[in-house]
Design a protein around this motif. Structure first.
Motif, PDB file in Angstrom:
ATOM      1  N   TYR A  72      26.014 -19.167 -46.955  1.00  0.00           N
ATOM      2  CA  TYR A  72      25.259 -19.062 -45.849  1.00  0.00           C
ATOM      3  C   TYR A  72      26.330 -19.689 -44.187  1.00  0.00           C
ATOM      4  N   ASP A  73      25.778 -19.331 -43.534  1.00  0.00           N
ATOM      5  CA  ASP A  73      26.574 -20.351 -42.294  1.00  0.00           C
ATOM      6  C   ASP A  73      25.746 -21.007 -41.930  1.00  0.00           C
ATOM      7  N   ALA A  74      24.466 -21.146 -41.964  1.00  0.00           N
ATOM      8  CA  ALA A  74      23.725 -22.208 -41.469  1.00  0.00           C
ATOM      9  C   ALA A  74      22.665 -21.779 -42.099  1.00  0.00           C
ATOM     10  N   GLY A  75      21.091 -22.034 -41.108  1.00  0.00           N
ATOM     11  CA  GLY A  75      20.030 -22.202 -40.957  1.00  0.00           C
ATOM     12  C   GLY A  75      19.493 -20.451 -41.406  1.00  0.00           C
ATOM     13  N   ASP A  76      20.730 -19.810 -40.798  1.00  0.00           N
ATOM     14  CA  ASP A  76      20.452 -17.909 -41.353  1.00  0.00           C
ATOM     15  C   ASP A  76      20.836 -17.441 -42.572  1.00  0.00           C
ATOM     16  N   TYR A  77      20.758 -16.770 -42.919  1.00  0.00           N
ATOM     17  CA  TYR A  77      21.214 -16.171 -44.691  1.00  0.00           C
ATOM     18  C   TYR A  77      22.665 -16.086 -44.463  1.00  0.00           C
ATOM     19  N   GLY A  88      18.714  -7.712 -37.233  1.00  0.00           N
ATOM     20  CA  GLY A  88      18.684  -9.498 -36.697  1.00  0.00           C
ATOM     21  C   GLY A  88      18.208 -10.744 -37.592  1.00  0.00           C
ATOM     22  N   PHE A  89      18.128 -11.087 -37.709  1.00  0.00           N
ATOM     23  CA  PHE A  89      17.481 -12.322 -37.895  1.00  0.00           C
ATOM     24  C   PHE A  89      16.319 -12.780 -39.091  1.00  0.00           C
ATOM     25  N   GLU A  90      16.054 -13.172 -40.468  1.00  0.00           N
ATOM     26  CA  GLU A  90      15.048 -12.352 -40.940  1.00  0.00           C
ATOM     27  C   GLU A  90      14.601 -13.856 -40.808  1.00  0.00           C
ATOM     28  N   THR A 143      22.570 -11.087 -34.267  1.00  0.00           N
ATOM     29  CA  THR A 143      21.912 -12.291 -34.954  1.00  0.00           C
ATOM     30  C   THR A 143      23.284 -13.045 -34.395  1.00  0.00           C
ATOM     31  N   GLY A 144      24.299 -14.084 -35.105  1.00  0.00           N
ATOM     32  CA  GLY A 144      24.738 -14.841 -34.060  1.00  0.00           C
ATOM     33  C   GLY A 144      25.837 -14.261 -34.054  1.00  0.00           C
ATOM     34  N   ALA A 145      26.420 -14.695 -33.096  1.00  0.00           N
ATOM     35  CA  ALA A 145      27.618 -13.943 -32.182  1.00  0.00           C
ATOM     36  C   ALA A 145      29.305 -14.187 -32.180  1.00  0.00           C
ATOM     37  N   ASN A 173      36.323 -27.581 -32.202  1.00  0.00           N
ATOM     38  CA  ASN A 173      35.070 -26.364 -32.490  1.00  0.00           C
ATOM     39  C   ASN A 173      35.245 -25.073 -33.425  1.00  0.00           C
ATOM     40  N   TRP A 174      34.544 -24.358 -33.062  1.00  0.00           N
ATOM     41  CA  TRP A 174      34.519 -22.979 -33.793  1.00  0.00           C
ATOM     42  C   TRP A 174      35.821 -22.318 -33.050  1.00  0.00           C
ATOM     43  N   ALA A 175      35.285 -22.622 -31.907  1.00  0.00           N
ATOM     44  CA  ALA A 175      36.024 -21.468 -30.358  1.00  0.00           C
ATOM     45  C   ALA A 175      37.454 -22.140 -30.178  1.00  0.00           C
ATOM     46  N   SER A 224      13.738 -26.277 -33.791  1.00  0.00           N
ATOM     47  CA  SER A 224      14.697 -26.331 -32.959  1.00  0.00           C
ATOM     48  C   SER A 224      15.588 -25.838 -33.587  1.00  0.00           C
ATOM     49  N   TYR A 225      15.530 -24.666 -33.376  1.00  0.00           N
ATOM     50  CA  TYR A 225      17.121 -24.256 -33.849  1.00  0.00           C
ATOM     51  C   TYR A 225      18.536 -24.775 -32.896  1.00  0.00           C
ATOM     52  N   ALA A 226      18.219 -25.422 -32.040  1.00  0.00           N
ATOM     53  CA  ALA A 226      19.084 -25.190 -30.749  1.00  0.00           C
ATOM     54  C   ALA A 226      19.801 -27.580 -31.428  1.00  0.00           C
ATOM     55  N   ASN A 244      18.193 -29.255 -34.320  1.00  0.00           N
ATOM     56  CA  ASN A 244      17.652 -29.605 -35.399  1.00  0.00           C
ATOM     57  C   ASN A 244      18.226 -28.377 -36.605  1.00  0.00           C
ATOM     58  N   GLU A 245      19.146 -27.583 -36.394  1.00  0.00           N
ATOM     59  CA  GLU A 245      19.946 -26.417 -37.252  1.00  0.00           C
ATOM     60  C   GLU A 245      20.864 -27.218 -38.264  1.00  0.00           C
ATOM     61  N   ILE A 246      20.575 -26.489 -39.157  1.00  0.00           N
ATOM     62  CA  ILE A 246      22.066 -27.211 -40.135  1.00  0.00           C
ATOM     63  C   ILE A 246      23.405 -26.316 -40.069  1.00  0.00           C
ATOM     64  N   ALA A 247      24.839 -26.444 -40.497  1.00  0.00           N
ATOM     65  CA  ALA A 247      25.504 -25.195 -40.297  1.00  0.00           C
ATOM     66  C   ALA A 247      26.719 -25.885 -41.018  1.00  0.00           C
ATOM     67  N   ILE A 248      27.248 -24.573 -41.689  1.00  0.00           N
ATOM     68  CA  ILE A 248      28.702 -25.227 -42.468  1.00  0.00           C
ATOM     69  C   ILE A 248      30.032 -25.584 -41.621  1.00  0.00           C
ATOM     70  N   ASN A 249      29.873 -24.681 -40.666  1.00  0.00           N
ATOM     71  CA  ASN A 249      30.744 -25.996 -39.497  1.00  0.00           C
ATOM     72  C   ASN A 249      30.817 -27.452 -38.980  1.00  0.00           C
ATOM     73  N   TRP A 250      28.947 -27.520 -39.526  1.00  0.00           N
ATOM     74  CA  TRP A 250      28.703 -28.824 -39.183  1.00  0.00           C
ATOM     75  C   TRP A 250      28.935 -29.700 -39.651  1.00  0.00           C
ATOM     76  N   ASN A 251      29.316 -29.134 -41.750  1.00  0.00           N
ATOM     77  CA  ASN A 251      28.506 -30.125 -42.574  1.00  0.00           C
ATOM     78  C   ASN A 251      30.491 -29.960 -43.007  1.00  0.00           C
TER      79      ASN A 251
HETATM   80  O1  9MR Z   1      26.781 -23.592 -33.246  1.00  0.00           O
HETATM   81  C1  9MR Z   1      26.928 -22.379 -32.349  1.00  0.00           C
HETATM   82  C2  9MR Z   1      26.967 -22.384 -30.815  1.00  0.00           C
HETATM   83  O2  9MR Z   1      28.510 -23.400 -30.730  1.00  0.00           O
HETATM   84  C3  9MR Z   1      26.494 -21.802 -30.197  1.00  0.00           C
HETATM   85  O3  9MR Z   1      25.502 -22.109 -29.408  1.00  0.00           O
HETATM   86  C4  9MR Z   1      25.030 -21.123 -30.703  1.00  0.00           C
HETATM   87  C5  9MR Z   1      24.632 -20.033 -29.680  1.00  0.00           C
HETATM   88  O4  9MR Z   1      24.756 -18.872 -29.891  1.00  0.00           O
HETATM   89  O5  9MR Z   1      25.247 -20.674 -31.713  1.00  0.00           O
HETATM   90  C6  9MR Z   1      25.469 -20.884 -32.765  1.00  0.00           C
HETATM   91  O6  9MR Z   1      25.714 -21.235 -34.271  1.00  0.00           O
HETATM   92  C7  9MR Z   1      24.366 -20.148 -34.409  1.00  0.00           C
HETATM   93  C8  9MR Z   1      24.886 -18.891 -35.126  1.00  0.00           C
HETATM   94  O7  9MR Z   1      25.167 -17.899 -33.755  1.00  0.00           O
HETATM   95  C9  9MR Z   1      23.996 -18.181 -36.340  1.00  0.00           C
HETATM   96  N1  9MR Z   1      24.158 -19.532 -37.620  1.00  0.00           N
HETATM   97  C10 9MR Z   1      23.337 -20.350 -36.775  1.00  0.00           C
HETATM   98  C11 9MR Z   1      24.365 -21.083 -35.810  1.00  0.00           C
HETATM   99  C12 9MR Z   1      24.019 -22.514 -35.511  1.00  0.00           C
HETATM  100  O8  9MR Z   1      22.324 -22.851 -34.834  1.00  0.00           O
END
Ligand code: 9MR
Ligand code: 9MR
Ligand code: CA
Length: 605
Positions: free
Chosen positions: A198-203, A275-277, A358-360, A401-403, A569-571, A573-580
């Protein structure tokens, strides 16, 4: 008298701001109060590392006061020193006093005590350790986190402890979204793409973000193979011959392989629900899952990962290695024929149903993805075609970073110098120089802020996922240390670890389960669905982010304090594989280096 003026002011200021134990005890005699205003790595220190703690105060005292390090067991003082007054204010306008106890090298459990005149006000830090194994559990947990993120499998109690759970998301009946349809796979064709993380806090499972994650983890393995080959993560594959980190990465590679359209080599951007679950457990999250549009970004990241995998897995699995390389080459070819197919979710939703929200992970600057793929394919094949792409690319340093993945490629090219073309010496020194200069500038800027950490050299570092900016800076320092052998870079990597584990403006250790003040309510569906248990351990939360895109209630707008430990707070306090992944690289890389030192040190005695 004046020695504790700052502390007096702190006591008053702090009653207003924070209800810490210290505030309540500010005029008490006996037990020194634990103060959250002492900012220190909450786990502790490797014996030979720099050891710094900061006391945050309202105003600078006229003259400095002193600190004592005491044994947590006996209370005996083991070291004393003068607090240094920091020249720079914090970003919220406070002052800091710095305690440097780097001379303390004896293993043990300690706390820091700071006292005022007449011993009326005594504060102390929470206890921390000095020792060779202080960070071992953190290092392991930062990788074990990936196991907890596994889709399509049950997590048994013997591996997952209290976080055992039923299987979710079999992903064996994934629908081809109309945006991804072609003649061979028309809309709503059912395909299978199980496993993966799973990518992050989402599935959901996103190829672009998986790309940097896997590249980072495989590179960590490549830099410290001896260290990783003895590490056990207690995962189902722990008994086999493959190092556990590679078993874990392979779980995601198995999924990633299925993200390629076998009919043309292109790679789907993501596997996702529309959409997000809700914040529910995996086995309850059963909305339909789709393969969404092939993109150039996903295809190039896929090519890079598969090419690197073909190299990394070759000694263990010749057949698998060959298949990874073929997949990489087919992807490269597709990307050459489709150099600019971008992921634009809004446009896609005007054309196709159902809407995907969902995430773009939309990225339209693909020169760096191109470079990374070319670098890995060059190292895997030795083909001059790939070298030509590399030798034409920009050379300036940019933190991954991811981009922006260019330097994942450059790091690996530098780590495999012997495979570069004969006449590439000038190219190589230019790349090396840019890396080392970037690391040196960051290191120097990092010594000029209140907390003396590289991360606080620039408010621009505080983006969504700022903690991963810090972790990636840590990787840069480890690379600079590897190239130059300059101890100063190792110090900066350790200071970055200190930042993440408590030497910062919020006083949080940002890794779940590690430290005294650590996130309890991450935006993590696996955790939120089980409120009866502590959050899953070993996860780096996103961290301070003043943009606050989630509109949750934050305690501060100041860049390095804009963090809230709330599930909302997903902006921040989320977790994500690319951060871990960079956390895992930093934590394990430092452990590998520090243990090596520990070994060579004990040999000399
Ligand atoms: O890490 C991503 C961040 O750089 C973007 O600004 C943000 C909004 O598009 O999305 C973050 O990635 C999220 C992804 O879109 C969906 N899964 C959770 C990711 C971490 O919050
Ligand atoms: O849970 C989602 C998280 O993984 C993403 O990073 C974030 C941004 O894309 O979105 C979260 O989902 C929220 C959605 O965007 C808006 N409604 C509330 C959702 C859950 O809190
Ligand atoms: Ca890019």
């Amino acid at each position: 008298m004046a020695a504790t003026k700052g502390i007096n002011k702190l006591a008053r200021g702090c009653v207003l701001v924070l209800a810490t134990a210290f505030c309540g005890l500010s005029y008490a005699q006996a037990e020194p109060g634990v103060s959250e205003n002492i900012r220190v790595n909450q786990l502790g220190f490797s014996p030979r590392s720099e050891k710094i703690a900061l006391l945050v105060i309202q105003d600078a005292p006229v003259d400095s006061s002193r600190f004592v390090v005491r044994s947590a067991k006996t209370g005996n003082a083991v070291m004393e020193g003068a607090l240094q007054v920091g020249r720079d204010k914090t970003w919220s306008g406070q002052r800091t006093l710095l305690a440097d106890f780097s001379h303390l090298k004896t293993s043990g459990r300690y706390y820091l005590e700071i006292s005022g005149p007449g011993d009326t006000e005594v504060i102390r830090s929470t206890p921390f350790e000095v020792g060779d194994t202080v960070f071992q559990d953190l290092a392991t947990a930062s990788l074990k986190a990936f196991y907890y993120q596994r889709a399509s499998t049950e997590l048994k109690e013997i591996h997952a402890g209290p976080w055992h759970r039923a299987a979710g998301h079999p992903d064996d009946k994934v629908l081809i979204h109309p945006s991804a349809a072609n003649r061979a796979r028309v809309a709503n064709t059912i395909v299978s793409a199980p496993k993966g993380w799973y990518d992050a806090g989402d599935y959901n499972k996103y190829v672009v973000n998986s790309g940097i994650t896997m590249g980072t983890l495989m590179s960590a393995f490549e830099r410290y193979p001896d260290y990783f080959s003895t590490q056990s993560l207690n995962i189902p594959e722990s008994q086999n011959a493959l190092p556990d980190i590679l078993d874990e990465v392979r779980y995601n590679l198995d999924w990633l392989s299925a993200m390629q359209d076998p009919t043309d080599g292109g790679v789907y951007h993501k596997l996702t629900t529309a959409g997000f679950e809700g914040m529910i457990a995996p086995h309850q999250a059963t909305q339909p899952r789709y393969m969404v549009q092939k993109t150039t970004a996903a295809t190039l990241d896929f090519a890079a990962v598969m090419a690197q995998a073909s190299r990394v897995y070759a000694p263990y699995d010749a057949q698998g290695s060959k298949q990874y390389l073929q997949a990489a080459q087919a992807a490269w070819k597709w990307a050459q024929q489709h150099p600019a197919v971008h992921y634009r979710q809004d446009k896609l939703n005007q054309q196709f149903d159902p809407d995907i929200t969902t995430g773009a992970y939309g990225d339209e600057q693909l020169a760096d993805e191109q470079l990374w793929a070319a670098a890995e394919l060059y190292l895997a094949t030795g083909h001059t075609d790939f070298w030509r792409v590399i030798s034409d690319a920009p050379l300036e340093y940019s933190l991954p970073n991811w981009a922006d993945v260019r330097w994942l490629g450059y790091y690996n090219l530098l780590a495999h110098k012997d495979q570069l073309p004969q006449d590439s010496n000038r190219w190589r020194s230019a790349i090396e120089k840019n890396l080392v200069v970037a690391a040196r500038e960051l290191k120097e800027a990092g010594s000029k802020n209140a907390y003396r950490v590289p991360m606080l050299s620039d408010p621009k570092n505080f983006v969504w996922g700022s903690n991963a900016v810090a972790a990636n800076q840590g990787i840069l320092f480890l690379e600079a240390f590897r190239i130059t052998g300059d101890q100063a870079f190792l110090n900066s990597a350790q200071a970055t670890r200190d930042y993440l584990l408590g030497r910062n403006a919020t006083g949080y250790s940002y890794v779940t389960g590690f430290g005294h003040k650590t996130p309890m309510h991450p935006h993590h569906r696996l955790a939120a669905a089980r409120p009866d248990r502590p959050p899953l351990p070993g996860f780096l939360v996103g961290g301070p982010n003043p943009a606050q895109q989630d509109d949750c209630a934050y305690p501060s707008k100041v860049a390095d304090q804009s963090y809230v430990d709330h599930v909302c707070s997903y902006a921040s306090n989320e977790i994500a594989i690319n951060w871990n992944a960079p956390l895992a690289y930093l934590a394990n890389g430092l452990s590998a280096i520090e243990n090596q030192y520990a070994e060579s040190h004990s040999h000399h005695e």
